[in-house]
Design a protein around this motif. Structure first.
Motif, PDB file in Angstrom:
ATOM      1  N   GLU A 117       0.515   4.103  -2.762  1.00  0.00           N
ATOM      2  CA  GLU A 117       0.283   5.501  -2.383  1.00  0.00           C
ATOM      3  C   GLU A 117       1.239   6.425  -3.141  1.00  0.00           C
ATOM      4  O   GLU A 117       0.845   7.484  -3.638  1.00  0.00           O
TER       5      GLU A 117
ATOM      6  N   ASN B 296      -2.609  -0.568   9.416  1.00  0.00           N
ATOM      7  CA  ASN B 296      -3.906  -0.894   9.984  1.00  0.00           C
ATOM      8  C   ASN B 296      -3.724  -1.009  11.496  1.00  0.00           C
ATOM      9  O   ASN B 296      -2.619  -0.837  12.030  1.00  0.00           O
TER      10      ASN B 296
ATOM     11  N   SER C  99      -4.407   2.512   6.003  1.00  0.00           N
ATOM     12  CA  SER C  99      -4.630   3.938   5.788  1.00  0.00           C
ATOM     13  C   SER C  99      -3.322   4.693   5.980  1.00  0.00           C
ATOM     14  O   SER C  99      -2.405   4.229   6.665  1.00  0.00           O
ATOM     15  N   ARG C 100      -3.256   5.867   5.388  1.00  0.00           N
ATOM     16  CA  ARG C 100      -2.033   6.681   5.476  1.00  0.00           C
ATOM     17  C   ARG C 100      -1.919   7.285   6.868  1.00  0.00           C
ATOM     18  O   ARG C 100      -2.855   7.919   7.368  1.00  0.00           O
TER      19      ARG C 100
ATOM     20  N   SER D  13      -8.352  -2.101   7.525  1.00  0.00           N
ATOM     21  CA  SER D  13      -7.849  -1.614   6.243  1.00  0.00           C
ATOM     22  C   SER D  13      -6.640  -0.718   6.450  1.00  0.00           C
ATOM     23  O   SER D  13      -6.462  -0.090   7.499  1.00  0.00           O
TER      24      SER D  13
ATOM     25  N   MET E 217       1.768   3.321   5.699  1.00  0.00           N
ATOM     26  CA  MET E 217       0.411   2.792   5.586  1.00  0.00           C
ATOM     27  C   MET E 217       0.234   1.708   6.650  1.00  0.00           C
ATOM     28  O   MET E 217       0.973   0.713   6.665  1.00  0.00           O
TER      29      MET E 217
ATOM     30  N   HIS F  47       0.821  -1.204   0.000  1.00  0.00           N
ATOM     31  CA  HIS F  47       0.000   0.000   0.000  1.00  0.00           C
ATOM     32  C   HIS F  47       0.863   1.264   0.000  1.00  0.00           C
ATOM     33  O   HIS F  47       0.461   2.293  -0.539  1.00  0.00           O
TER      34      HIS F  47
END
Length: 326
Positions: free
Chosen positions: A118, A138, A156-157, A154, A136, A114
């Motif tokens: 990104e 979770n 996420s940044r 999930s 990134m 991820h």
């Protein structure tokens, strides 16, 4: 049959190098970014020869990167470039890390994939692969790293603070855990990973019958890994290569076999030879070494700065080589 393995683009006999046809461009794009045959839109543009127009080609590239199928490129390229399957080739020893769960390895792999996505989809600088102010995460991986405020399964940044000691690929769990022994760090594996994956400058294979680190040496468990390697380097067959390799791995000594930051190393030893290793000992850490060009590096942050200042062009070329090879 070569056609089974390769996407062939033959030239007529005696004609030499030629331009690609629109359909060949469509196939290259599709297999590169989607790992599949061209879709109808690509085929229609190829048939009308409009695909070769720069503005049309650029729009198609963006369309393909935005599509879900581009996840195949992200996953397969990062696996190949960064050797993410290494996470599954070794087991973390529960004697050393009783709280570590194998499911965390899955999150580590996803972090790197991820992270690459990104940078790719937002057209960020490729130098983020060396050092970045985000990653990134979770909830599972954030908890493992000791980073609060991340919820859900999930990715996420997440912005990174200096005290997290993260940023870039070399401080991600996929690299650190994938290049360890399952009990401790492995500076040689980590160094070879950096040289091969980030700089396209792999060291020569080790000579045959290289002697292993002699753990029976008196006081061996109390030595830093750097000092253990110094003992190893006393062998003339090892010294020349290790002078090039070791300074790339030693600065990462503050990260254990699960990718967590530490201030001392845990060792398990046996009271007597042949017995089970049940005796815990703490060994000091030394994350300082000197590159062959004379630069002294102390820790991961200085290593990243060194790459950005001294090896930036080499990394840029290496990344292009890895993409082209893929």
């Amino acid at each position: 049959s070569p056609q089974f393995l390769y996407l062939l683009e033959p030239s007529p006999p005696g004609k030499g190098v030629r331009d690609l046809t629109p359909h060949e461009v469509a196939s290259r794009l599709s297999y590169f970014l989607w790992s599949n045959i061209p879709d109808e839109e690509l085929l229609e543009l190829a048939a009308s020869k409009r695909l070769l127009k720069p503005n049309v080609l650029n729009k198609q590239i963006q369309r393909m990167l935005d599509a879900p199928q581009a996840n195949r490129f992200v996953e397969q390229f990062t696996d190949q470039w960064l050797d993410l399957p290494a996470l599954d080739r070794g087991a973390v020893n529960p004697q050393f890390y009783p709280e570590f769960k194998d499911r965390t390895k899955t999150a580590m792999r996803l972090e790197t994939q991820h992270f690459f996505a990104e940078i790719l989809r937002n057209d960020l600088s490729a130098m983020n692969f060396i050092d970045s102010d985000f990653t990134m995460l979770n909830e599972r991986l954030a908890k493992h790293y000791g980073i609060e405020g991340v919820k859900g399964t999930s990715m996420s940044r997440v912005p990174l603070k200096p005290e997290y000691r993260r940023g870039g690929l070399i401080t991600q769990g996929s690299m650190l855990a994938g290049n360890s022994t399952g009990e401790d760090s492995h500076p040689i594996k980590r160094a070879v990973w950096i040289l091969e994956r980030l700089l396209d400058d792999p060291p020569s294979p080790p000579p045959a019958n290289v002697p292993a680190l002699d753990s029976e040496t008196p006081g061996f468990a109390q030595l830093t890994l750097k000092d253990q390697l110094s003992v190893h380097r006393e062998d003339k067959a090892c010294v020349s290569c290790h002078l090039k390799i070791d300074p790339w791995g030693i600065p990462l000594e503050h990260y254990d076999a699960t990718g967590l930051y530490r201030t001392e190393a845990l060792r398990l030893t046996a009271k007597e030879k042949g017995q089970a290793r049940t005796q815990e000992e703490k060994a000091p850490l030394d994350a300082t070494d000197t590159m062959t060009d004379g630069h002294t590096i102390d820790g991961a942050e200085q290593l990243k700065t060194y790459i950005l200042n001294e090896k930036k062009d080499q990394f840029a070329r290496a990344l292009v080589v890895k993409v082209l090879a893929y």
